[in-house]
Design an enzyme around this catalytic site. Structure first.
Site, PDB file in Angstrom:
ATOM      1  N   ASP A  54       0.876  -1.168   0.000  1.00  0.00           N
ATOM      2  CA  ASP A  54       0.000   0.000   0.000  1.00  0.00           C
ATOM      3  C   ASP A  54       0.913   1.217   0.000  1.00  0.00           C
ATOM      4  O   ASP A  54       1.584   1.487   0.994  1.00  0.00           O
ATOM      5  CB  ASP A  54      -0.902  -0.008   1.235  1.00  0.00           C
ATOM      6  CG  ASP A  54      -1.843   1.187   1.297  1.00  0.00           C
ATOM      7  OD1 ASP A  54      -1.675   2.128   0.483  1.00  0.00           O
ATOM      8  OD2 ASP A  54      -2.737   1.192   2.160  1.00  0.00           O
ATOM      9  N   ASN A  81       3.860   2.894 -10.443  1.00  0.00           N
ATOM     10  CA  ASN A  81       2.723   2.964 -11.342  1.00  0.00           C
ATOM     11  C   ASN A  81       1.403   3.220 -10.608  1.00  0.00           C
ATOM     12  O   ASN A  81       0.484   3.795 -11.182  1.00  0.00           O
ATOM     13  CB  ASN A  81       2.619   1.646 -12.116  1.00  0.00           C
ATOM     14  CG  ASN A  81       1.250   1.443 -12.718  1.00  0.00           C
ATOM     15  OD1 ASN A  81       0.893   2.080 -13.692  1.00  0.00           O
ATOM     16  ND2 ASN A  81       0.457   0.552 -12.118  1.00  0.00           N
ATOM     17  N   SER A 132       3.840   9.064 -14.886  1.00  0.00           N
ATOM     18  CA  SER A 132       3.131  10.329 -14.767  1.00  0.00           C
ATOM     19  C   SER A 132       1.903  10.287 -15.672  1.00  0.00           C
ATOM     20  O   SER A 132       1.139   9.315 -15.666  1.00  0.00           O
ATOM     21  CB  SER A 132       4.073  11.478 -15.130  1.00  0.00           C
ATOM     22  OG  SER A 132       3.410  12.719 -15.055  1.00  0.00           O
ATOM     23  N   TYR A 146      -5.863  16.016 -10.032  1.00  0.00           N
ATOM     24  CA  TYR A 146      -5.023  15.015 -10.679  1.00  0.00           C
ATOM     25  C   TYR A 146      -3.845  15.687 -11.363  1.00  0.00           C
ATOM     26  O   TYR A 146      -2.698  15.244 -11.227  1.00  0.00           O
ATOM     27  CB  TYR A 146      -5.860  14.225 -11.682  1.00  0.00           C
ATOM     28  CG  TYR A 146      -5.095  13.137 -12.405  1.00  0.00           C
ATOM     29  CD1 TYR A 146      -4.533  12.088 -11.708  1.00  0.00           C
ATOM     30  CD2 TYR A 146      -4.953  13.169 -13.787  1.00  0.00           C
ATOM     31  CE1 TYR A 146      -3.832  11.082 -12.365  1.00  0.00           C
ATOM     32  CE2 TYR A 146      -4.268  12.170 -14.457  1.00  0.00           C
ATOM     33  CZ  TYR A 146      -3.706  11.132 -13.745  1.00  0.00           C
ATOM     34  OH  TYR A 146      -3.010  10.139 -14.405  1.00  0.00           O
ATOM     35  N   LYS A 150       0.211  15.187 -10.601  1.00  0.00           N
ATOM     36  CA  LYS A 150       1.169  14.737 -11.609  1.00  0.00           C
ATOM     37  C   LYS A 150       2.211  15.811 -11.913  1.00  0.00           C
ATOM     38  O   LYS A 150       3.375  15.487 -12.198  1.00  0.00           O
ATOM     39  CB  LYS A 150       0.435  14.304 -12.882  1.00  0.00           C
ATOM     40  CG  LYS A 150      -0.383  13.029 -12.708  1.00  0.00           C
ATOM     41  CD  LYS A 150       0.475  11.846 -12.275  1.00  0.00           C
ATOM     42  CE  LYS A 150      -0.291  10.541 -12.264  1.00  0.00           C
ATOM     43  NZ  LYS A 150       0.530   9.380 -11.868  1.00  0.00           N
TER      44      LYS A 150
END
Length: 278
Positions: A54, A81, A132, A146, A150
């Site tokens: 996790d 990832n 990314s 989001y 990133k």
């Protein structure tokens, strides 16, 4: 000597495809995920260890790295990832979801990298790949959080690459766009559906949803395509920092990086019709 790679988020999508690809190429693969029951098929592959991780839990990251080195004796590459994307207007997003977005997409990779660095430093070698997104290069509305996560991941990765180069450790960034066969959009839709609607945004969100539906129609790449780019980043022996993983975002990435600020903003407003009240 066989090389070993640890990959996060292997329960589906890019992570699963990347684990399968490296296994086919003879690597030892440590395929990690929160719920290892989703990795039963991966565990049946030769030289694949499925272990829990996790990314929000630093102790979990430490345990996964220890499991990797205990089983295979070395760690040559790490692929961060695991991630997800919030969809919706910022004002309607609960603060705890904002924190979760950064906990998973930014602090998660940091937790894994911090756990892996002692092993990589002792070897004076290794590759770290952070997955990314096109949303780490350009922005669109309804995904502000989001994009923020990133953009943060890209800035961290670029700076970290300078710190680690003298130790023989290479940091790379892979930037995918829309992909046909992952569960990413499903989770984003679920997250958006859980948000309270603010009436003042209704016209804007309906228009934006129609624009995103058009964008979804431009998706041609698969998770296997992205996995091949990740494999290239890990194995090409170069110090290249960024890898564009899908063609659907190439025009926007080039516009962001190769045009003036005013031309880029004008292009985005005209192309997607984000011009205010409608």
């Amino acid at each position: 000597m066989q090389k070993t790679i640890l990959i996060t988020g292997c329960s589906s999508g890019f992570g699963r495809s990347t684990a399968q690809l490296f296994a086919r190429h003879g690597w030892n693969v440590v395929a990690t995920m929160r719920d290892i029951s989703a990795g039963a098929d991966l565990a049946r592959l030769p030289n694949v260890l499925v272990t829990p991780l996790d990314v929000q839990d630093p102790a979990s990251a430490q345990a996964a790295i220890a499991a990797a080195t205990d089983r295979f004796g070395t760690l040559d590459a790490v692929v961060n990832n695991a991630g997800f994307g919030l969809f919706g207007v910022f004002e309607s997003t609960p603060p705890q979801k904002v924190r979760e977005q950064f906990d998973v997409n930014v602090f998660g990779p940091m937790n894994v990298i911090r756990a892996a660095l002692p092993q990589l430093r002792s070897q004076r070698a290794g590759v770290i790949v952070n997955v990314s997104s096109g949303a780490g290069v350009f922005t669109l509305p309804m995904v502000s959080l989001y994009c923020a996560s990133k953009f943060a991941l890209e800035g961290y990765s670029e700076s970290l690459s300078y710190e680690l180069a003298a130790l023989g450790i290479t940091v790379k960034i892979v930037e995918p766009g829309g992909v046909l066969d992952t569960g990413f959009s499903n989770r984003s839709g679920q997250e958006a559906g859980a948000q309270a609607e603010i009436a003042d945004y209704r016209d804007f969100t309906r228009h934006t949803a129609a624009v995103f539906e058009q964008l979804r129609g431009q998706r041609l790449a698969t998770s296997e395509d992205v996995a091949r780019v990740i494999y290239q980043a890990v194995t090409d022996g170069s110090d290249q920092l960024r890898y564009l993983a899908t063609e659907d975002i190439r025009s926007l990435v080039e516009a962001r990086r190769n045009t003036s600020e005013s031309d880029y903003i004008t292009l985005m407003r005209q192309r997607y019709g984000f011009t205010g009240q409608r």
